[in-house]
Design a protein around this motif. Structure first.
Motif, PDB file in Angstrom:
ATOM      1  N   VAL A 213       0.879  -1.170   0.000  1.00  0.00           N
ATOM      2  CA  VAL A 213       0.000   0.000   0.000  1.00  0.00           C
ATOM      3  C   VAL A 213       0.912   1.213   0.000  1.00  0.00           C
ATOM      4  CG1 VAL A 213      -1.735   1.308   1.271  1.00  0.00           C
ATOM      5  CG2 VAL A 213      -1.862  -1.189   1.218  1.00  0.00           C
ATOM      6  N   PRO A 214       0.766   2.135  -0.941  1.00  0.00           N
ATOM      7  CA  PRO A 214       1.662   3.294  -1.000  1.00  0.00           C
ATOM      8  C   PRO A 214       1.721   4.047   0.326  1.00  0.00           C
ATOM      9  CG  PRO A 214       0.316   3.185  -2.976  1.00  0.00           C
ATOM     10  CD  PRO A 214      -0.217   2.135  -2.049  1.00  0.00           C
ATOM     11  N   GLY A 215       2.933   4.360   0.752  1.00  0.00           N
ATOM     12  CA  GLY A 215       3.135   5.117   1.972  1.00  0.00           C
ATOM     13  C   GLY A 215       3.122   4.300   3.240  1.00  0.00           C
ATOM     14  N   VAL A 216       2.861   2.999   3.138  1.00  0.00           N
ATOM     15  CA  VAL A 216       2.788   2.130   4.315  1.00  0.00           C
ATOM     16  C   VAL A 216       4.085   1.352   4.444  1.00  0.00           C
ATOM     17  CG1 VAL A 216       1.624   0.151   5.371  1.00  0.00           C
ATOM     18  CG2 VAL A 216       0.281   1.941   4.239  1.00  0.00           C
ATOM     19  N   ARG A 217       4.675   1.373   5.623  1.00  0.00           N
ATOM     20  CA  ARG A 217       5.897   0.629   5.906  1.00  0.00           C
ATOM     21  C   ARG A 217       5.590  -0.464   6.931  1.00  0.00           C
ATOM     22  NH1 ARG A 217       5.624   5.679   7.903  1.00  0.00           N
ATOM     23  NH2 ARG A 217       5.837   5.970  10.173  1.00  0.00           N
ATOM     24  N   HIS A 218       6.355  -1.538   6.878  1.00  0.00           N
ATOM     25  CA  HIS A 218       6.093  -2.702   7.713  1.00  0.00           C
ATOM     26  C   HIS A 218       7.286  -2.995   8.609  1.00  0.00           C
ATOM     27  CE1 HIS A 218       2.507  -3.941   5.354  1.00  0.00           C
ATOM     28  NE2 HIS A 218       3.163  -3.362   4.357  1.00  0.00           N
ATOM     29  N   ARG A 219       6.984  -3.475   9.787  1.00  0.00           N
ATOM     30  CA  ARG A 219       8.038  -3.966  10.660  1.00  0.00           C
ATOM     31  C   ARG A 219       7.437  -4.939  11.666  1.00  0.00           C
ATOM     32  NH1 ARG A 219       9.492   0.034  15.599  1.00  0.00           N
ATOM     33  NH2 ARG A 219       7.719   1.464  15.521  1.00  0.00           N
ATOM     34  N   TYR A 220       8.343  -5.650  12.366  1.00  0.00           N
ATOM     35  CA  TYR A 220       7.949  -6.592  13.395  1.00  0.00           C
ATOM     36  C   TYR A 220       8.453  -6.081  14.737  1.00  0.00           C
ATOM     37  CZ  TYR A 220       6.851  -9.660   9.532  1.00  0.00           C
ATOM     38  OH  TYR A 220       6.306 -10.188   8.393  1.00  0.00           O
ATOM     39  N   VAL A 221       7.618  -6.191  15.753  1.00  0.00           N
ATOM     40  CA  VAL A 221       7.933  -5.702  17.084  1.00  0.00           C
ATOM     41  C   VAL A 221       7.872  -6.879  18.054  1.00  0.00           C
ATOM     42  CG1 VAL A 221       7.297  -4.097  18.921  1.00  0.00           C
ATOM     43  CG2 VAL A 221       6.910  -3.462  16.514  1.00  0.00           C
ATOM     44  N   ASP A 222       8.980  -7.161  18.706  1.00  0.00           N
ATOM     45  CA  ASP A 222       9.010  -8.222  19.709  1.00  0.00           C
ATOM     46  C   ASP A 222       8.640  -7.606  21.052  1.00  0.00           C
ATOM     47  OD1 ASP A 222       9.462 -10.297  21.423  1.00  0.00           O
ATOM     48  OD2 ASP A 222      11.457 -10.796  20.668  1.00  0.00           O
TER      49      ASP A 222
ATOM     50  N   ASP B 120      -1.633  12.277   6.786  1.00  0.00           N
ATOM     51  CA  ASP B 120      -1.093  13.645   6.759  1.00  0.00           C
ATOM     52  C   ASP B 120      -1.074  14.279   8.149  1.00  0.00           C
ATOM     53  OD1 ASP B 120      -3.921  13.676   6.783  1.00  0.00           O
ATOM     54  OD2 ASP B 120      -3.936  15.751   6.080  1.00  0.00           O
ATOM     55  N   SER B 121      -1.838  13.718   9.085  1.00  0.00           N
ATOM     56  CA  SER B 121      -1.965  14.363  10.391  1.00  0.00           C
ATOM     57  C   SER B 121      -1.719  13.436  11.574  1.00  0.00           C
ATOM     58  CB  SER B 121      -3.366  14.968  10.541  1.00  0.00           C
ATOM     59  OG  SER B 121      -4.366  13.979  10.358  1.00  0.00           O
ATOM     60  N   HIS B 122      -1.632  12.125  11.334  1.00  0.00           N
ATOM     61  CA  HIS B 122      -1.489  11.187  12.435  1.00  0.00           C
ATOM     62  C   HIS B 122      -0.504  10.065  12.089  1.00  0.00           C
ATOM     63  CE1 HIS B 122      -5.298  13.119  13.521  1.00  0.00           C
ATOM     64  NE2 HIS B 122      -5.013  12.778  14.763  1.00  0.00           N
ATOM     65  N   ARG B 123       0.085   9.524  13.117  1.00  0.00           N
ATOM     66  CA  ARG B 123       0.889   8.312  12.979  1.00  0.00           C
ATOM     67  C   ARG B 123      -0.053   7.123  13.132  1.00  0.00           C
ATOM     68  NH1 ARG B 123       5.352   5.998  17.312  1.00  0.00           N
ATOM     69  NH2 ARG B 123       5.839   4.050  16.203  1.00  0.00           N
TER      70      ARG B 123
ATOM     71  N   GLY C 232       2.456   7.744   8.065  1.00  0.00           N
ATOM     72  CA  GLY C 232       2.260   9.078   8.591  1.00  0.00           C
ATOM     73  C   GLY C 232       3.075   9.378   9.827  1.00  0.00           C
ATOM     74  N   ALA C 233       2.844  10.568  10.371  1.00  0.00           N
ATOM     75  CA  ALA C 233       3.520  11.034  11.581  1.00  0.00           C
ATOM     76  C   ALA C 233       2.569  11.954  12.319  1.00  0.00           C
ATOM     77  CB  ALA C 233       4.809  11.769  11.224  1.00  0.00           C
ATOM     78  N   GLY C 234       2.744  12.036  13.638  1.00  0.00           N
ATOM     79  CA  GLY C 234       1.879  12.863  14.453  1.00  0.00           C
ATOM     80  C   GLY C 234       1.348  12.079  15.631  1.00  0.00           C
ATOM     81  N   PRO C 235       0.243  12.507  16.211  1.00  0.00           N
ATOM     82  CA  PRO C 235      -0.340  11.777  17.330  1.00  0.00           C
ATOM     83  C   PRO C 235      -0.638  10.331  16.929  1.00  0.00           C
ATOM     84  CG  PRO C 235      -1.391  13.920  17.078  1.00  0.00           C
ATOM     85  CD  PRO C 235      -0.527  13.727  15.876  1.00  0.00           C
ATOM     86  N   PRO C 236      -0.311   9.366  17.791  1.00  0.00           N
ATOM     87  CA  PRO C 236      -0.462   7.957  17.394  1.00  0.00           C
ATOM     88  C   PRO C 236      -1.898   7.466  17.462  1.00  0.00           C
ATOM     89  CG  PRO C 236       0.415   8.104  19.621  1.00  0.00           C
ATOM     90  CD  PRO C 236       0.340   9.517  19.101  1.00  0.00           C
TER      91      PRO C 236
ATOM     92  N   ARG D 151      -6.399  -0.369   4.461  1.00  0.00           N
ATOM     93  CA  ARG D 151      -5.612   0.133   3.326  1.00  0.00           C
ATOM     94  C   ARG D 151      -6.191   1.416   2.726  1.00  0.00           C
ATOM     95  NH1 ARG D 151      -8.892  -3.838   2.046  1.00  0.00           N
ATOM     96  NH2 ARG D 151     -10.152  -3.807   0.145  1.00  0.00           N
ATOM     97  N   HIS D 152      -7.510   1.602   2.782  1.00  0.00           N
ATOM     98  CA  HIS D 152      -8.109   2.830   2.260  1.00  0.00           C
ATOM     99  C   HIS D 152      -8.066   3.965   3.281  1.00  0.00           C
ATOM    100  CE1 HIS D 152      -9.420   0.479  -1.079  1.00  0.00           C
ATOM    101  NE2 HIS D 152     -10.371  -0.157  -0.431  1.00  0.00           N
ATOM    102  N   ILE D 153      -8.083   3.613   4.551  1.00  0.00           N
ATOM    103  CA  ILE D 153      -8.142   4.613   5.617  1.00  0.00           C
ATOM    104  C   ILE D 153      -6.783   5.270   5.829  1.00  0.00           C
ATOM    105  CG2 ILE D 153      -8.620   4.981   8.069  1.00  0.00           C
ATOM    106  CD1 ILE D 153     -11.109   4.289   6.468  1.00  0.00           C
ATOM    107  N   MET D 154      -5.717   4.484   5.783  1.00  0.00           N
ATOM    108  CA  MET D 154      -4.398   5.002   6.156  1.00  0.00           C
ATOM    109  C   MET D 154      -3.947   6.173   5.286  1.00  0.00           C
ATOM    110  SD  MET D 154      -2.579   1.383   7.217  1.00  0.00           S
ATOM    111  CE  MET D 154      -1.189   2.063   8.157  1.00  0.00           C
ATOM    112  N   PRO D 155      -4.072   6.101   3.965  1.00  0.00           N
ATOM    113  CA  PRO D 155      -3.657   7.269   3.167  1.00  0.00           C
ATOM    114  C   PRO D 155      -4.481   8.520   3.435  1.00  0.00           C
ATOM    115  CG  PRO D 155      -3.834   5.291   1.797  1.00  0.00           C
ATOM    116  CD  PRO D 155      -4.468   4.965   3.109  1.00  0.00           C
TER     117      PRO D 155
END
Length: 318
Positions: A25-34, A73-76, A46-50, A65-69
């Motif tokens: 999904v454009p603009g979406v990055r992935h990672r794993y958190v232990d 612009d205003s939230h992480r 995005g970036a901003g309030p989580p 996927r439709h909501i995140m883009p």
């Protein structure tokens, strides 16, 4: 950062070697958190309030996927794959609501997030309500989609019990995992019945959910999630309604044409949750984030602008 594919393939005891990489999904990055409890997959934008995005049963992060883009612009935005879903670990146990809420607390601690807004769909919305009730200092706002609020009216639920006649096929031990793994048409049908506009649940999106659930570990987890709720939580929930006050401002969006959780099942919650507002979305079904993403994103944005409860309350130590 290690790519999702290399990380997923290279960790013993996590996902199977043939697990595909998450859809792009454009603009979406992935990672794993232990977190110490789970190796959790998160999709971020995005970036901003989580804002933590919590998916419902039979789905995973991709439902956002439709909501995140629309909000990046205003939230992480942090779309979480819950225990036993998507690319997160699928242990054999730990699928009661309290366990899943503990997973979220551990994720927030690991990410260093003191306070977040929660947006949840279906069972993810139930987790959002539960965390807000259990640990309100950590939750600024709640947006719930297509789920009952915690203050259920047993008579309303009883009148609509027939809507749950499909659940024994996925909540019964051994039967549920067999159906999810070997009868993909069942899950496809459930997903498509969940929208009023079939075009909003295209074949590629359906396949993104159904194909993952055919994995043995995720099929077992999907069964366990439904089993634990149906056999250990549902009746106690109806017999002992929630009495605690919901402190964070909350918005509940209900699909007017939701076949599974219609607005008629929602009782009055003004006594315990005066800050809970319910809005019915006409001509929409159970999967509002996929069927009405622009409206959902707009309502989330508006709701998160509201002053949060007890803003002067001291934050928990980090």
């Amino acid at each position: 950062m290690t790519s999702p594919q290399r990380e997923a393939h290279g960790t013993a005891g996590t996902n199977a070697p043939d697990v595909p990489v998450p859809p792009e999904v454009p603009g979406v990055r992935h990672r794993y958190v232990d977190t110490g409890r789970l190796r959790t997959h998160v999709a971020e934008a995005g970036a901003g309030p989580p804002v933590l995005l919590l998916h419902g049963w039979a789905q995973h992060w991709y439902m956002w996927r439709h909501i995140m883009p629309l909000l990046s612009d205003s939230h992480r935005l942090i779309a979480v794959d819950l225990r036993g879903a998507g690319w997160t670990d699928a242990p054999r146990s730990g699928y009661r609501t309290a366990d899943l809420v503990d997973d979220l607390r551990a994720l927030l601690d690991t990410l260093g997030l003191d306070r977040v807004a929660l947006v949840g769909h279906d069972r993810g919305a139930a987790l959002a309500f539960q965390l807000a009730l259990d640990d309100p200092d950590r939750v600024s706002h709640v947006v719930a989609l297509n789920e009952l609020h915690p203050y259920n009216d047993v008579r309303r639920v009883a009148r609509n019990a027939w809507r749950y006649l499909w659940t024994p096929f996925v909540e019964t031990p051994l039967v549920g995992r067999f159906v999810l793994k070997h009868v993909p048409s069942f899950t496809r049908t459930w997903l498509r019945l969940g929208v009023a506009d079939r075009a909003s649940m295209p074949a590629d999106a359906v396949a993104a959910y159904v194909d993952m659930l055919r994995r043995p570990d995720l099929a077992r987890a999907g069964e366990q999630l439904m089993y634990q709720f149906a056999y250990h939580e549902f009746i106690p929930m109806l017999r002992h309604p929630e009495t605690r006050r919901l402190r964070p401002p909350a918005l509940l969006l209900a699909g007017g044409a939701d076949r599974f959780t219609p607005p008629a099942m929602l009782g009055d919650a003004t006594t315990q949750a005066p800050q809970l507002r319910v809005e019915v979305v006409d001509n929409a079904g159970h999967h509002l984030p996929e069927e009405r993403p622009e409206l959902v994103a707009a309502r989330i944005r508006e709701h998160l602008r509201l002053p949060s409860a007890d803003q002067s309350r001291p934050r928990r130590p980090t």
